[in-house]
Design an enzyme around this catalytic site. Structure first.
Site, PDB file in Angstrom:
ATOM      1  N   GLY A   1       6.874  72.238 -45.603  1.00 20.54           N
ATOM      2  CA  GLY A   1       7.634  70.977 -45.647  1.00 20.54           C
ATOM      3  C   GLY A   1       8.129  70.675 -47.053  1.00 20.54           C
ATOM      4  O   GLY A   1       8.268  69.508 -47.446  1.00 20.54           O
TER       5      GLY A   1
ATOM      6  N   ASP B   1       8.493  77.721 -39.813  1.00 16.08           N
ATOM      7  CA  ASP B   1       8.181  76.647 -38.869  1.00 16.08           C
ATOM      8  C   ASP B   1       6.667  76.648 -38.685  1.00 16.08           C
ATOM      9  O   ASP B   1       6.101  77.655 -38.239  1.00 16.08           O
ATOM     10  CB  ASP B   1       8.898  76.933 -37.539  1.00 16.08           C
ATOM     11  CG  ASP B   1       8.705  75.813 -36.533  1.00 16.08           C
ATOM     12  OD1 ASP B   1       7.763  75.002 -36.706  1.00 16.08           O
ATOM     13  OD2 ASP B   1       9.492  75.756 -35.576  1.00 16.08           O
TER      14      ASP B   1
ATOM     15  N   TYR C   1       1.767  58.573 -35.324  1.00 17.94           N
ATOM     16  CA  TYR C   1       1.623  59.162 -36.662  1.00 17.94           C
ATOM     17  C   TYR C   1       0.200  58.934 -37.188  1.00 17.94           C
ATOM     18  O   TYR C   1      -0.476  59.872 -37.626  1.00 17.94           O
ATOM     19  CB  TYR C   1       2.655  58.514 -37.585  1.00 17.94           C
ATOM     20  CG  TYR C   1       2.564  58.908 -39.040  1.00 17.94           C
ATOM     21  CD1 TYR C   1       2.811  60.211 -39.452  1.00 17.94           C
ATOM     22  CD2 TYR C   1       2.253  57.951 -40.011  1.00 17.94           C
ATOM     23  CE1 TYR C   1       2.748  60.553 -40.791  1.00 17.94           C
ATOM     24  CE2 TYR C   1       2.198  58.291 -41.355  1.00 17.94           C
ATOM     25  CZ  TYR C   1       2.445  59.597 -41.736  1.00 17.94           C
ATOM     26  OH  TYR C   1       2.384  59.943 -43.069  1.00 17.94           O
TER      27      TYR C   1
ATOM     28  N   LYS D   1      -2.743  61.669 -37.888  1.00 16.17           N
ATOM     29  CA  LYS D   1      -3.305  61.876 -39.234  1.00 16.17           C
ATOM     30  C   LYS D   1      -4.811  61.605 -39.242  1.00 16.17           C
ATOM     31  O   LYS D   1      -5.566  62.279 -39.948  1.00 16.17           O
ATOM     32  CB  LYS D   1      -2.589  60.978 -40.249  1.00 16.17           C
ATOM     33  CG  LYS D   1      -1.163  61.426 -40.554  1.00 16.17           C
ATOM     34  CD  LYS D   1      -1.132  62.706 -41.394  1.00 16.17           C
ATOM     35  CE  LYS D   1       0.279  63.118 -41.754  1.00 16.17           C
ATOM     36  NZ  LYS D   1       0.338  64.247 -42.690  1.00 16.17           N
TER      37      LYS D   1
HETATM   38  P1  NAD Z   1       9.522  64.296 -45.330  1.00 17.37           P
HETATM   39  O1  NAD Z   1       9.839  63.859 -43.947  1.00 17.37           O
HETATM   40  O2  NAD Z   1      10.393  63.869 -46.439  1.00 17.37           O
HETATM   41  O3  NAD Z   1       9.426  65.878 -45.374  1.00 17.37           O
HETATM   42  C1  NAD Z   1       8.780  66.617 -44.375  1.00 17.37           C
HETATM   43  C2  NAD Z   1       9.393  67.992 -44.352  1.00 17.37           C
HETATM   44  O4  NAD Z   1       8.762  68.731 -43.301  1.00 17.37           O
HETATM   45  C3  NAD Z   1      10.900  67.980 -44.057  1.00 17.37           C
HETATM   46  O5  NAD Z   1      11.598  68.636 -45.097  1.00 17.37           O
HETATM   47  C4  NAD Z   1      11.028  68.709 -42.730  1.00 17.37           C
HETATM   48  O6  NAD Z   1      12.182  69.546 -42.639  1.00 17.37           O
HETATM   49  C5  NAD Z   1       9.742  69.541 -42.714  1.00 17.37           C
HETATM   50  N1  NAD Z   1       9.322  69.915 -41.359  1.00 17.37           N
HETATM   51  C6  NAD Z   1       9.337  69.149 -40.239  1.00 17.37           C
HETATM   52  N2  NAD Z   1       8.898  69.856 -39.188  1.00 17.37           N
HETATM   53  C7  NAD Z   1       8.605  71.092 -39.649  1.00 17.37           C
HETATM   54  C8  NAD Z   1       8.110  72.280 -39.047  1.00 17.37           C
HETATM   55  N3  NAD Z   1       7.855  72.346 -37.727  1.00 17.37           N
HETATM   56  N4  NAD Z   1       7.897  73.356 -39.829  1.00 17.37           N
HETATM   57  C9  NAD Z   1       8.174  73.310 -41.158  1.00 17.37           C
HETATM   58  N5  NAD Z   1       8.653  72.229 -41.785  1.00 17.37           N
HETATM   59  C10 NAD Z   1       8.867  71.143 -41.029  1.00 17.37           C
HETATM   60  O7  NAD Z   1       8.002  63.886 -45.595  1.00 17.37           O
HETATM   61  P2  NAD Z   1       7.308  63.535 -46.988  1.00 17.37           P
HETATM   62  O8  NAD Z   1       7.547  62.104 -47.240  1.00 17.37           O
HETATM   63  O9  NAD Z   1       7.659  64.540 -48.003  1.00 17.37           O
HETATM   64  O10 NAD Z   1       5.784  63.668 -46.571  1.00 17.37           O
HETATM   65  C11 NAD Z   1       5.078  64.869 -46.737  1.00 17.37           C
HETATM   66  C12 NAD Z   1       3.679  64.680 -46.180  1.00 17.37           C
HETATM   67  O11 NAD Z   1       3.049  63.576 -46.820  1.00 17.37           O
HETATM   68  C13 NAD Z   1       3.677  64.362 -44.680  1.00 17.37           C
HETATM   69  O12 NAD Z   1       2.589  65.029 -44.098  1.00 17.37           O
HETATM   70  C14 NAD Z   1       3.469  62.875 -44.632  1.00 17.37           C
HETATM   71  O13 NAD Z   1       2.795  62.481 -43.475  1.00 17.37           O
HETATM   72  C15 NAD Z   1       2.619  62.628 -45.852  1.00 17.37           C
HETATM   73  N6  NAD Z   1       2.763  61.269 -46.370  1.00 17.37           N
HETATM   74  C16 NAD Z   1       3.965  60.844 -46.892  1.00 17.37           C
HETATM   75  C17 NAD Z   1       4.079  59.540 -47.357  1.00 17.37           C
HETATM   76  C18 NAD Z   1       5.371  59.040 -47.941  1.00 17.37           C
HETATM   77  O14 NAD Z   1       5.480  57.830 -48.210  1.00 17.37           O
HETATM   78  N7  NAD Z   1       6.368  59.874 -48.180  1.00 17.37           N
HETATM   79  C19 NAD Z   1       2.973  58.685 -47.300  1.00 17.37           C
HETATM   80  C20 NAD Z   1       1.800  59.136 -46.740  1.00 17.37           C
HETATM   81  C21 NAD Z   1       1.693  60.456 -46.301  1.00 17.37           C
HETATM   82  N1  SER Z   2       5.154  56.309 -45.901  1.00 12.61           N
HETATM   83  C1  SER Z   2       4.609  56.718 -44.645  1.00 12.61           C
HETATM   84  C2  SER Z   2       5.319  56.080 -43.509  1.00 12.61           C
HETATM   85  O1  SER Z   2       5.846  55.013 -43.706  1.00 12.61           O
HETATM   86  C3  SER Z   2       3.147  56.360 -44.595  1.00 12.61           C
HETATM   87  O2  SER Z   2       2.431  57.504 -44.373  1.00 12.61           O
HETATM   88  O3  SER Z   2       5.328  56.640 -42.444  1.00 12.61           O
END
Ligand code: NAD
Ligand code: SER
Length: 314
Positions: A10, A52, A142, A146
């Protein structure tokens, strides 16, 4: 520079696009992977592979071919997109994680990072200074995925000896890559719209306080946790980490100090219910005690940095 080969799933997302660049300053070989084509910086700076996470064979081939020793498993579907498509969110978040966990054990990967979230908490969780150990009854797919993911990670540590480490990130705010389908996305969009249009319609109510964190702090927390000696780590599910607790009206006020004619209107949608189920502030004293976590950015410092960098991009 350290020798371990590192794989990031990702990697094209909001966190990955910054985490990969930081890891490449520490490790000689960091492989970025995603379903989608990466942007220039990610692609030009090192190896990129289209992967993937739902296909275990592809993951296993990559891990064996490059002799991967650490995985940062970021690929997931976030809260708002997950509520619109629960089946897809469950499949990617659960099956993707199980594939990664199994590949780690079967191919001898030494360390795994799993990003958890404040979404593991729910309406019955204490909202202020939410403790590390408390009620977790999430009511989004979600959050459920998690929370289950945290339990799987702990199980793989206890029963399979895998060195899994995890943070419960708050909502993350950044300017490099826009947020990808979460409830906290307003806190990214508001800065872009302030600079580009001087107005923003917010999908949460003005007084919806949520725990947030600026991306440089999130990247630092991730690397600090992954570099900490194993004997310091007692939590294998997900560490609470805190940054800044803010509501849309606080963000708007701090932007107005730099862009005085910025106007925000409020039009809450389905994401309000999700936000209302999450904590307002987080007690991260366990992370502080065990591996020295402390955030650096407050709201004003973050706002200045966000606006400077978005202006520089435009
Ligand atoms: P994002 O949605 O920006 O990026 C996720 C990436 O995963 C995307 O580029 C997408 O193309 C890729 N993806 C989706 N399905 C896929 C698959 N089957 N195989 C390979 N790649 C795939 O998410 P993010 O904000 O960068 O978050 C990254 C991680 O951190 C996630 O697990 C999310 O739950 C966690 N997280 C994010 C936040 C936040 O505020 N951004 C907060 C808490 C937790
Ligand atoms: N920033 C994330 C969301 O809003 C929290 O994991 O889904």
């Amino acid at each position: 520079m350290m020798d371990d080969v590192v794989l990031v799933t990702g990697a094209g997302g909001q966190i990955g696009s910054e985490l990969v660049l930081s890891l490449r300053k520490i490790y000689k070989n960091v492989i970025a992977s995603d379903l989608k084509e990466p942007t220039g910086e990610l692609k030009d700076g090192g190896e990129f592979i289209r992967l993937d996470v739902l296909y275990k064979n592809g993951l296993m081939d990559c891990v064996k071919r490059f002799n991967v020793k650490q995985i940062y498993h970021l690929a997931a579907i976030l809260s708002a997109t997950g509520e619109k498509n629960p089946e897809m969110a469950w499949r990617i978040n659960m099956k993707g994680l199980r594939n990664i966990l199994d590949v780690c054990v079967e191919a001898g990967v030494k360390k795994l990072f799993f990003p958890s979230t404040i979404a593991v908490f729910g309406p019955t969780t204490p909202k202020i200074n939410t403790p590390q150990y408390t009620i977790t009854e999430p009511n989004t797919i979600y959050g459920i995925s998690k929370q289950a993911g945290e339990r799987w990670c702990d199980w793989y540590f206890q029963k399979r000896g895998l060195d899994v480490r995890s943070l419960r990130y708050p909502g993350l705010i950044s300017y490099k890559t826009k947020a990808g389908g979460g409830t906290t996305d307003y806190a990214v969009d508001i800065y872009f719209e302030a600079v580009e249009k001087k107005q923003y319609e917010c999908f949460l109510k003005e007084d919806t306080t949520l725990p947030m964190m600026y991306m440089p702090d999130a990247i630092r927390a991730t690397i600090m946790l992954m570099e900490a000696p194993a004997e310091k780590i007692t939590v294998r599910s997900g560490y609470n980490v805190s940054g800044i607790s803010i509501a849309p009206k606080d963000v708007a006020a701090s932007i107005k100090k730099i862009i005085p004619d910025f106007i925000v209107t409020y039009n809450p949608d389905f994401r309000q219910t999700i936000a209302d189920s999450w904590p307002q502030s987080i007690d991260d004293s366990v992370a502080t005690r065990e591996w020295g976590w402390k955030p650096e950015f407050d709201l004003e410092a973050m706002t200045k940095d966000m606006i400077d960098n978005i202006r520089a991009k435009n």
